[in-house]
Design a protein around this motif. Structure first.
Motif, PDB file in Angstrom:
ATOM      1  N   VAL A 197       6.327   5.878  -0.386  1.00 17.17           N
ATOM      2  CA  VAL A 197       5.734   7.221  -0.100  1.00 17.17           C
ATOM      3  C   VAL A 197       6.399   8.066   0.966  1.00 17.17           C
ATOM      4  O   VAL A 197       5.988   9.226   0.746  1.00 17.17           O
ATOM      5  CB  VAL A 197       4.178   6.905   0.178  1.00 17.17           C
ATOM      6  CG1 VAL A 197       3.448   6.198  -0.756  1.00 17.17           C
ATOM      7  CG2 VAL A 197       3.915   6.240   1.515  1.00 17.17           C
ATOM      8  N   ASP A 198       7.036   7.544   1.842  1.00 13.05           N
ATOM      9  CA  ASP A 198       7.779   8.383   3.018  1.00 13.05           C
ATOM     10  C   ASP A 198       9.029   7.376   3.430  1.00 13.05           C
ATOM     11  O   ASP A 198       9.241   6.292   3.022  1.00 13.05           O
ATOM     12  CB  ASP A 198       7.042   8.815   4.067  1.00 13.05           C
ATOM     13  CG  ASP A 198       6.222   7.654   4.752  1.00 13.05           C
ATOM     14  OD1 ASP A 198       7.110   6.800   4.874  1.00 13.05           O
ATOM     15  OD2 ASP A 198       5.178   7.859   5.085  1.00 13.05           O
TER      16      ASP A 198
ATOM     17  N   GLU B 288       0.644  -1.029  -0.002  1.00 10.46           N
ATOM     18  CA  GLU B 288       0.045  -0.106  -0.025  1.00 10.46           C
ATOM     19  C   GLU B 288       0.929   1.325   0.028  1.00 10.46           C
ATOM     20  O   GLU B 288       0.320   2.303  -0.731  1.00 10.46           O
ATOM     21  CB  GLU B 288      -0.896  -0.107   1.098  1.00 10.46           C
ATOM     22  CG  GLU B 288      -1.690   1.232   1.366  1.00 10.46           C
ATOM     23  CD  GLU B 288      -2.948   0.954   2.572  1.00 10.46           C
ATOM     24  OE1 GLU B 288      -3.336   1.923   2.773  1.00 10.46           O
ATOM     25  OE2 GLU B 288      -2.893   0.048   2.764  1.00 10.46           O
ATOM     26  N   HIS B 289       2.164   1.194   0.497  1.00 11.77           N
ATOM     27  CA  HIS B 289       2.860   2.316   0.770  1.00 11.77           C
ATOM     28  C   HIS B 289       4.205   2.332  -0.174  1.00 11.77           C
ATOM     29  O   HIS B 289       4.850   3.151  -0.208  1.00 11.77           O
ATOM     30  CB  HIS B 289       3.314   2.529   2.168  1.00 11.77           C
ATOM     31  CG  HIS B 289       2.202   2.568   2.989  1.00 11.77           C
ATOM     32  ND1 HIS B 289       1.468   3.772   3.060  1.00 11.77           N
ATOM     33  CD2 HIS B 289       1.564   1.480   3.789  1.00 11.77           C
ATOM     34  CE1 HIS B 289       0.382   3.572   4.013  1.00 11.77           C
ATOM     35  NE2 HIS B 289       0.584   2.383   4.606  1.00 11.77           N
ATOM     36  N   THR B 290       4.315   1.132  -0.968  1.00 11.53           N
ATOM     37  CA  THR B 290       5.570   1.088  -1.869  1.00 11.53           C
ATOM     38  C   THR B 290       5.012   0.716  -3.217  1.00 11.53           C
ATOM     39  O   THR B 290       4.045   0.044  -3.344  1.00 11.53           O
ATOM     40  CB  THR B 290       6.458   0.210  -1.440  1.00 11.53           C
ATOM     41  OG1 THR B 290       5.921  -1.146  -1.169  1.00 11.53           O
ATOM     42  CG2 THR B 290       6.872   0.667   0.052  1.00 11.53           C
TER      43      THR B 290
ATOM     44  N   TRP C  30       8.412   4.178   5.364  1.00 11.16           N
ATOM     45  CA  TRP C  30       8.324   3.059   4.585  1.00 11.16           C
ATOM     46  C   TRP C  30       9.533   2.685   3.906  1.00 11.16           C
ATOM     47  O   TRP C  30       9.764   1.454   3.565  1.00 11.16           O
ATOM     48  CB  TRP C  30       7.008   3.123   3.795  1.00 11.16           C
ATOM     49  CG  TRP C  30       5.926   3.094   4.237  1.00 11.16           C
ATOM     50  CD1 TRP C  30       4.936   4.225   4.686  1.00 11.16           C
ATOM     51  CD2 TRP C  30       5.281   1.975   5.185  1.00 11.16           C
ATOM     52  NE1 TRP C  30       3.824   3.982   5.634  1.00 11.16           N
ATOM     53  CE2 TRP C  30       3.941   2.370   5.780  1.00 11.16           C
ATOM     54  CE3 TRP C  30       5.473   0.578   5.002  1.00 11.16           C
ATOM     55  CZ2 TRP C  30       3.120   1.496   6.322  1.00 11.16           C
ATOM     56  CZ3 TRP C  30       4.620  -0.232   5.748  1.00 11.16           C
ATOM     57  CH2 TRP C  30       3.562   0.249   6.530  1.00 11.16           C
TER      58      TRP C  30
ATOM     59  N   ARG D 269       6.366  10.302  -3.693  1.00  7.34           N
ATOM     60  CA  ARG D 269       4.852  10.332  -3.844  1.00  7.34           C
ATOM     61  C   ARG D 269       4.160   9.565  -5.159  1.00  7.34           C
ATOM     62  O   ARG D 269       4.820   9.687  -6.055  1.00  7.34           O
ATOM     63  CB  ARG D 269       4.228  11.640  -3.730  1.00  7.34           C
ATOM     64  CG  ARG D 269       4.840  12.179  -2.195  1.00  7.34           C
ATOM     65  CD  ARG D 269       3.648  13.342  -1.905  1.00  7.34           C
ATOM     66  NE  ARG D 269       4.274  13.926  -0.760  1.00  7.34           N
ATOM     67  CZ  ARG D 269       3.899  13.649   0.427  1.00  7.34           C
ATOM     68  NH1 ARG D 269       3.086  12.718   0.538  1.00  7.34           N
ATOM     69  NH2 ARG D 269       4.574  14.267   1.687  1.00  7.34           N
TER      70      ARG D 269
END
Length: 97
Positions: A58-59, A41-43, A62, A95
């Motif tokens: 995303v940050d 979900e974040h990569t 992560w 992002r």
């Protein structure tokens, strides 16, 4: 004689030192299965260059998680793709668009 496009594409990719179409397909389509839904979900996978997979996170939190799990991710990639083509993971923070 006509040949399947995938066969010709695999030959071209091989000449460029890129992974086969099958490996690319598995990495990009099965990312959530390979790394798990939370991490996915974040990569996202970005590119494969030789034995290096670039992953976008995303940050930085992560990104650190992917770095910490690098050996496990590489092992899961080998299991999912049936090859040890990918040996390293590089993470970049970017992002999603």
């Amino acid at each position: 004689d006509p040949r399947p496009v995938g066969e010709r594409l695999d030959r071209l990719l091989g000449n460029l030192n890129a992974p086969s179409v099958g490996v690319l397909d598995v990495v990009f389509r099965a990312w959530a299965t390979i790394v798990g839904p939370d991490l996915a979900e974040h990569t996202r996978p970005g590119a494969i260059d030789g034995d290096l997979l670039t992953v976008h996170a995303v940050d930085s939190a992560w990104a650190d998680e992917v770095r910490w799990l690098e050996n496990e991710v590489v092992a899961r990639l080998a299991e999912a793709t049936g090859t040890d083509r990918i040996q390293r993971v590089q993470v970049r923070v970017s992002r999603r668009s």
